[in-house]
Scaffold this active site. Structure first.
Site, short mmCIF file in Angstrom:
data_model
loop_
_atom_site.label_atom_id
_atom_site.label_comp_id
_atom_site.label_asym_id
_atom_site.label_seq_id
_atom_site.Cartn_x
_atom_site.Cartn_y
_atom_site.Cartn_z
N HIS A 260 0.86 -1.18 0.00
CA HIS A 260 0.00 0.00 0.00
C HIS A 260 0.90 1.24 0.00
O HIS A 260 1.82 1.34 0.82
CB HIS A 260 -0.92 -0.02 1.23
CG HIS A 260 -1.95 -1.11 1.13
ND1 HIS A 260 -2.23 -1.99 2.14
CD2 HIS A 260 -2.75 -1.47 0.09
CE1 HIS A 260 -3.16 -2.84 1.74
NE2 HIS A 260 -3.50 -2.55 0.50
N ARG B 29 -5.96 -6.38 -3.31
CA ARG B 29 -7.29 -6.89 -3.67
C ARG B 29 -7.29 -7.28 -5.15
O ARG B 29 -8.33 -7.49 -5.73
CB ARG B 29 -8.38 -5.82 -3.47
CG ARG B 29 -8.43 -5.19 -2.09
CD ARG B 29 -8.95 -6.13 -1.01
NE ARG B 29 -9.10 -5.41 0.26
CZ ARG B 29 -8.10 -5.21 1.13
NH1 ARG B 29 -6.89 -5.69 0.87
NH2 ARG B 29 -8.30 -4.54 2.25
N GLU C 211 1.60 -6.65 9.95
CA GLU C 211 1.28 -5.26 10.24
C GLU C 211 2.30 -4.82 11.28
O GLU C 211 2.24 -5.27 12.42
CB GLU C 211 -0.15 -5.15 10.80
CG GLU C 211 -1.22 -5.71 9.87
CD GLU C 211 -1.65 -4.71 8.79
OE1 GLU C 211 -1.21 -3.54 8.86
OE2 GLU C 211 -2.42 -5.10 7.91
ZN LIG Z 1 -1.63 -2.40 3.99
#
Ligand SMILES: [Zn+2]
Ligand SMILES: *[C@@H]1O[C@H](CO)[C@@H](O)[C@H](O)[C@H]1NC(C)=O
Ligand SMILES: *[C@@H]1O[C@H](CO)[C@@H](O)[C@H](O)[C@H]1NC(C)=O
Ligand SMILES: *[C@@H]1O[C@H](CO)[C@@H](O)[C@H](O)[C@H]1NC(C)=O
Length: 500
Positions: free
Chosen positions: A129, A191, A312
């Site tokens: 991201h 995605r 994460e």
């Molecule tokens: Zn992410």
């Protein structure tokens, strides 16, 4: 089978391979179910003036935060510098380009970069991201640390000598420079992969170049395990990421136990991930947290046999740059222990044919676990991660060979387990096999037990046996070569058996 029949079958097989997306469909898992409704998956586009103003504000805020972070050019230069500094243990290559044409640079770190070895490979993918840039920074810190500590720190040396580590610091360089989650086409790359539950992203042409690059990378290079790095939480996330009914529930994949073991290894090695109050032990099943569809993690496991975690690594997606070294220190042991687990645990070996000792790219599976991994194409080495301290039945299967299985008790350390498979049809010149191996029983189990399972103490016996077999094979080949020699000068005659 006659030669003609064989040829026809081979051609049929080749054409089938040509029309399928993947040359090695590992399992049937992930087959598309009928669902054409893709709403609910595709991100909504930004519309309206208010939305745009908010976006502008956000951009300015992130732009300010980006001070002290590497630009895409800085990142490439940092990789080049490292590559020069540690040229004998690093290699730089690209796996494709972003929408805006930025190369996706990878750094391979190992003692023989670019060479094929019978060793497991691990990959780290950062900055999936665009607005989660911590991963790309700490991956460079990791690469530099490994380079500085080779032959000094035992863990660095273990990794570099025994693993091929591939690091892609930024999968989404465009998103990074635009300060957006998605890529330059506003697509969320996590995605954008084919999904096992819904037929989204099945169109090859509609896929983003960044996702395509990852997918073709995994066709060229076999990875035992991997991790992608994200921000916004502090947790180690493992498959499955989605559920068939879109509900938020624990959805265990066949290797759930192994994945929980890997995720816990990371979380416990991290400074405080395992002390999470939100996630028990600092780990979570993806679908239990929140289901996503088209994610990279599940695709890796289903289509490439690569055990991928989604890490994460910081609650703050874009922390001030002066916090990066602390975040690296927090994650350092997790990253190193995860990569080292590829050689410290699990079952490893090679699969060879009993007639000519040919490497066989066989399928390896564990009784009771509905998933398979493949031995590598060229060297036929395999690396199967498993939870230590349990009994497993490991099975090797290969088309044209009798399958074999062996029961093992996997201890706390990694185990070596080679397979020698017998052809189902005895080929000409395979007398080597019958003289060196005990006959197998009907279902192909048994065989020569020493070659199935070779604990350290019995290695000597194996060496002696192998030596005798090799000498025998050598004599056999020599005899054949000698007897054939005069024929070389004669014109090639059709084989008698085909004439009749
Ligand atoms: Zn992410
Ligand atoms: C194994 O997984 C495949 C793909 O998900 C599925 O079709 C098959 O039914 C499973 N087999 C068993 C025995 O659970
Ligand atoms: C498609 O799915 C969405 C959300 O899941 C739902 O609101 C919509 O009614 C569905 N449309 C069709 C045509 O099934
Ligand atoms: C881990 O440490 C960081 C930095 O001190 C802190 O922000 C975070 O809340 C801690 N997380 C846990 C689970 O203790």
């Amino acid at each position: 089978m006659t030669k003609k029949k064989k040829l026809t079958l081979s051609l049929l097989f080749l054409s089938l391979q040509f029309f399928s997306h993947f040359p090695h469909p590992i399992t049937a898992r992930g087959g598309a179910r009928s669902s054409t409704n893709t709403s609910g998956f595709v991100g909504t586009s930004y519309r309206g003036l208010k939305r745009n103003l908010l976006k502008e504000e956000r951009f300015l805020k992130l732009d300010k935060l980006a001070h002290g972070y590497m630009t895409n050019t800085d990142l490439k230069n940092a990789m080049k510098t490292l590559n020069k500094r540690c040229s004998s243990i690093t290699r730089m290559y690209t796996i494709g380009k972003s929408v805006l044409g930025v190369p996706l640079w990878v750094m391979e770190i190992t003692d023989k970069p670019g060479e094929e070895e019978a060793e497991p490979a691990f990959k780290f993918v950062g900055n999936v991201h665009g607005d989660e840039p911590v991963g790309r920074e700490i991956l460079l810190l990791l690469a530099n640390w490994l380079c500085d500590n080779y032959k000094k720190d035992p863990l660095a040396t273990l990794i570099i000598d025994n693993v091929h580590l591939h690091i892609l610091p930024s999968m989404n360089p465009d998103g990074y420079s635009l300060r957006t989650r998605g890529n330059a086409n506003k697509i969320d790359l996590n995605r954008d992969f084919p999904d096992q539950f819904f037929s989204i992203n099945d169109e090859m042409d509609a896929r983003q170049p960044e996702s395509k690059a990852i997918m073709s990378w995994l066709k060229d290079q076999q990875f035992t395990a991997s991790a992608s790095l994200h921000g916004g939480a502090l947790v180690a996330n493992y498959p499955w990421d989605g559920t068939a009914d879109k509900k938020t529930n624990y959805n265990a994949c066949p290797d759930d136990k192994t994945f929980r073991y890997m995720a816990s290894l990371y979380s416990r090695s991290h400074s405080n991930m395992s002390r999470s109050t939100e996630f028990e032990g600092g780990i979570t099943n993806g679908a239990k947290w929140y289901p996503i569809y088209g994610g990279m993690q599940d695709w890796n496991y289903i289509h490439a046999g690569c055990f991928e975690l989604t890490l994460e690594i910081s609650d703050d997606k874009w922390p001030p740059a002066n916090e990066l070294s602390t975040i690296w220190e927090y994650n350092k042991m997790g990253m190193l222990n995860l990569v080292a687990s590829l050689v410290k645990t699990g079952v490893h070996g090679r699969v060879l044919s009993s007639d000519y000792g040919r490497p066989l790219s066989a399928s390896l599976s564990i009784k009771g676990i509905n998933s398979t991994i493949k031995a590598s194409e060229t060297l036929a080495d395999y690396h199967r991660l498993l939870v230590p301290g349990e009994v497993y039945e490991v099975m090797a299967t290969m088309h044209g060979y009798k399958k074999k299985s062996t029961q093992i008790l996997l201890g706390e350390e990694a185990m070596s387990l080679d397979f020698v498979l017998d052809p189902t049809i005895l080929r000409q010149g395979s007398s080597f096999k019958s003289s060196c191996y005990y006959p197998t029983d009907g279902d192909g189990m048994g065989g020569f037990p020493l070659l199935d399972f070779v604990p350290g103490s019995q290695l000597q016996i194996l060496y002696v046996t192998s030596f005798i077999c090799l000498v025998f094979l050598f004599l056999l080949i020599m005899r054949k070569v000698m007897s054939r020699q005069p024929k070389y000068r004669q014109p090639v005659l059709p084989q008698r058996s085909n004439i009749a």
